[in-house]
Enzyme design. Structure first.
Site, PDB file in Angstrom:
ATOM      1  N   SER A  65      28.450 -47.139  23.722  1.00 55.00           N
ATOM      2  CA  SER A  65      27.293 -47.978  24.025  1.00 55.00           C
ATOM      3  C   SER A  65      26.836 -47.746  25.469  1.00 55.00           C
ATOM      4  CB  SER A  65      27.632 -49.443  23.745  1.00 55.00           C
ATOM      5  OG  SER A  65      26.467 -50.229  23.708  1.00 55.00           O
ATOM      6  N   ASP A 209      25.545 -48.729  17.155  1.00 53.49           N
ATOM      7  CA  ASP A 209      26.450 -48.921  18.292  1.00 53.49           C
ATOM      8  C   ASP A 209      27.912 -48.716  17.887  1.00 53.49           C
ATOM      9  OD1 ASP A 209      27.988 -49.998  20.427  1.00 53.49           O
ATOM     10  OD2 ASP A 209      26.280 -51.207  21.041  1.00 53.49           O
TER      11      ASP A 209
END
Length: 753
Positions: A65, A209
């Protein structure tokens, strides 16, 4: 004998050297692991600053991320201070909203752009919610610009520092590790928080993510070859439940439950763990970037003893790789491939992109072309990859996500004149012919409005179009006496239809030539009992005209613009004018003076110039000049209504601070205004406005106490406080004028029609 002794000595020495080499300690390699955590991941930059100061440059980097973004850019050759500069010069509001500058939007799309609070795709099954609130076009474009200098590198082991990042595939439910490919795409996929950012599609993969499965990829970094792990954890931290108060925190915690379990395990295998104290920030705190970076630096300095011990123990003498990040490096494009183009003409896309095979391009040139292409609104997302060929040329590979054929948009609004309403829009593309755009706007309110527009482009470049449409609105026409109080109010109905041609030159110029038929009528609402008791039901006028409009706009945003100009010039030649009346003969003679059309043919010229000038980072000056000339007298409903604010405006209206909605009726007028706006914060604005208005009207006095025949020179002034919310502007203002010195109040929330 001596030869044998020499040979034995040589063998003995060789054995000693081999033993010494075998016993000499191998230099330890360092792996840097950066966790996800949204805006909190900006703390990684502060940690990197301290590590650089102490001479620790990682041999391997792995991230998830936001950790993949900071880690990927660091691996690509950016220093910690360069990353700090990048973060502090980013327009986070525009980046996270996918908002394009208004200057990049095609002229015929500007009116509908950025005016709705909710958008849905129309499918055969009904309205479909978008896969993410943010498509990520602006983020992808930023990553591509920042990685331009490593376009040749597709194997992440060949980056200045070997790198890995983690995403999650929604189709398989498995972790996906990026080891090669396009670094910009890898970073974008790794940060796609479900429901916030749209997933990244690569072949059959649907990537989001990586933090939902592995938010702290220590094991991955070990597999790369790292002996010692330095980990920076800004994501999951054990703590009381009452920390989860904000929507971003709850959403992130829900999405990363599995990732948090893996983080607990990974922390136990981290040699040096740095966990900044970020309890006062959440995943969306991007506007606090500098504070978060400083907290990352502070957390690293609290571990300075361990960091220095580590630096002394490895003593590898490694320094930061020197990488040439030439932002103006030209790349020659030998071929352009387009993936995903189905309903749109290839040359239409390349024409707006401004690039053809054989051209040499820079990041700036390509970025501007992408903005113009996106500004046509025929595309939801455009990303690219630069693929090196055997020669020094590149293949530009464009990945296109076209806009749905149908979209429905909605927005709530309220203002003090038109009250509450629901603004709805239906936009259809390529339904009524190739390269067509159909738009229907409906304002469901106390003063309803409907508008319809059909545009059909011609030719490959689609510069010229046939354009037709119509509109209807029902509102009110208040009539005021000299002291500023209302004498009465008419119910006003307006309808028009138009047909003609449009030419759009680039994203700033537009010219329209068309025929227009419109009618405007009044009915009873409050007051004027002498007229309506005489048997009048409805009265007004109908006009047929030929028109030419010229529009230029370089204003950077619809609301609270900072720079740019806007010019609108209109010429109208009236071909026919008719009286409209329904009611008794006695009433007709009473209202005839204000509906009489003494001339069928006359022309009207009007224009408006707006200019916005940034004086400082906080102050913006807005200048406006407007005027109108009519060659021959017109009936009442052919004139211009002046007063109120922009959010009150309807047809044939000009806003002017210090007067109420439609308080002034003018035939010819000249107007000048200055607006000094101060931005207290990014969302809160204060404006001081002053203006001069000179009007002239020539209508008979047919209603008692009402004088339509007047020439006025007026000064208006006022103050406005505004809050730029994500649901639209919230504005409260007060104004007055030098004529009656009475206060007028203005209030608006949401986007106007």
């Amino acid at each position: 004998m001596s030869k044998k002794i020499s040979l034995l000595c040589l063998i003995f020495a060789s054995v000693i050297i081999e033993i010494s080499l075998a016993q000499s300690p191998k230099k330890s390699t360092i792996g840097l692991v950066l966790s996800g955590g949204g805006a909190k991941g900006l703390a990684h930059i502060g940690v990197l600053k301290v590590l650089e100061e102490e001479g620790i440059i990682p041999d391997y980097i792995a991230g998830t991320s936001m950790g993949s973004i900071i880690g990927g850019l660091y691996a690509a050759g950016y220093s910690a201070h360069e990353l700090d500069s990048i973060v502090n010069h980013v327009d986070w509001g525009r980046l996270l909203s996918d908002e394009l500058p208004l200057t990049s939007i095609s002229p015929h799309e500007k009116e509908d752009y950025n005016r709705y609070q909710a958008e849905f795709t129309i499918t055969s099954k009904g309205l479909e919610i978008p896969s993410g609130l943010i498509k990520g076009q602006q983020i992808s474009a930023l990553f591509s610009r920042l990685t331009w200098h490593i376009a040749d590198i597709k194997d992440f082991d060949n980056l200045p520092i070997p790198f890995r990042c983690v995403a999650a595939d929604l189709n398989s439910g498995q972790e996906y590790v990026f080891k090669s490919g396009n670094l910009a795409t890898a970073m974008r996929a790794s940060m796609s928080i479900p429901t916030v950012f749209s997933p990244v599609k690569i072949d059959t993969l649907f990537l989001v993510d990586g933090g939902i499965l592995n938010n702290f990829p220590v094991r991955l970094c070990r597999q790369m070859g790292a002996d010692i792990i330095i980990g920076v954890n800004v994501g999951f931290q054990d703590g009381p439940e009452d920390k989860l108060k904000s929507f971003p925190e709850i959403l992130m915690a829900s999405a990363t439950i599995a990732g948090n379990v893996s983080t607990r395990r990974a922390i136990r295998h981290t040699d040096l763990l740095i966990s900044p104290d970020l309890k006062n920030f959440n995943t969306g705190s991007f506007f606090d970037a500098q504070k978060i970076i400083e907290l990352g630096e502070q957390a690293a300095r609290e571990k300075i003893y361990q960091i220095r011990q580590l630096a002394d123990s490895i003593n590898n003498g490694k320094s930061s790789p020197v990488v040439n990040k030439n932002k103006n490096r030209q790349i020659k494009i030998s071929q352009i491939t387009i993936n995903g183009l189905q309903n749109t003409n290839r040359q239409f896309l390349l024409g707006h992109l401004g690039i053809q095979p054989g051209d040499s391009i820079t990041p700036k040139l390509l970025d501007e072309g992408l903005k113009k292409s996106m500004g046509t609104r025929y595309f939801e997302n455009i990303t690219y990859d630069l693929i090196p060929t055997d020669s020094s040329d590149y293949i530009l590979s464009l990945n296109i996500e076209e806009s749905p054929k149908g979209k429905a948009k909605f927005s709530l609004h309220f203002d003090n004149e038109n009250k509450a309403g629901l603004l709805s829009n239906l936009t259809l593309r390529n339904i009524m012919g190739k390269a067509s755009r159909t738009s229907l706007n409906v304002d469901i309110s106390e003063s309803p409005r409907i508008s319809f527009s059909q545009i059909n482009f011609m030719g490959e470049r689609q510069i010229t179009a046939i354009k037709f449409g119509g509109e209807f609105e029902s509102n009110k026409l208040p009539v005021y006496v000299d002291n500023g109080s209302k004498y009465g109010t008419f119910k006003h109905s307006f309808a028009s239809a138009r047909f003609g041609f449009m030419t759009a030159l680039g994203t700033r110029w537009q010219m329209d030539a068309y025929l227009r038929l419109y009618k405007s009528t009044l009915q009873s609402k409050t007051g004027f009992f002498d007229i309506f008791q005489a048997g009048v039901e409805r009265f007004g006028n109908q006009f047929l005209s030929s028109n030419f409009d010229f529009i230029y706009s370089s204003i950077d945003r619809r609301f609270f613009p900072v720079k740019g100009s806007e010019i609108k010039i209109s010429y109208k030649f009236n071909l026919d004018a008719q009286q409209l009346y329904k009611g008794s003969p006695a009433g007709e003679s009473m209202i005839a003076p204000v509906t009489d059309c003494p001339y069928q043919n006359f022309f009207t010229v009007n224009g408006t110039l707006k200019k916005y000038i940034p004086i400082t980072n906080k102050f913006t000056a807005g200048l406006r000049a407007s005027g109108q000339i009519i060659s021959r007298p017109q009936p009442l409903l052919g004139l211009t209504f002046i007063g109120g604010m922009p959010f009150n405006n309807r047809n044939n209206e000009i806003y002017f601070m210090g007067y109420s909605f439609r308080e002034i009726i003018a035939e010819d007028f000249t107007l000048g205004e200055i607006n000094l706006r101060y931005n207290c914060t990014k969302q809160i604005h204060f404006s001081a406005i002053g203006g001069f208005l000179m009007t002239d009207s020539n209508l008979p006095q047919v209603i008692e106490h009402i004088d339509f025949n007047q020439t006025d020179k007026i000064f208006g002034y006022g103050l406005i406080m505004a809050y730029n919310s994500f649901l639209g502007p919230l504005q409260l203002g007060v104004g007055s004028n030098n004529s009656d010195n009475r206060l007028r109040w203005y209030f608006n929330f949401g986007f106007n029609f």
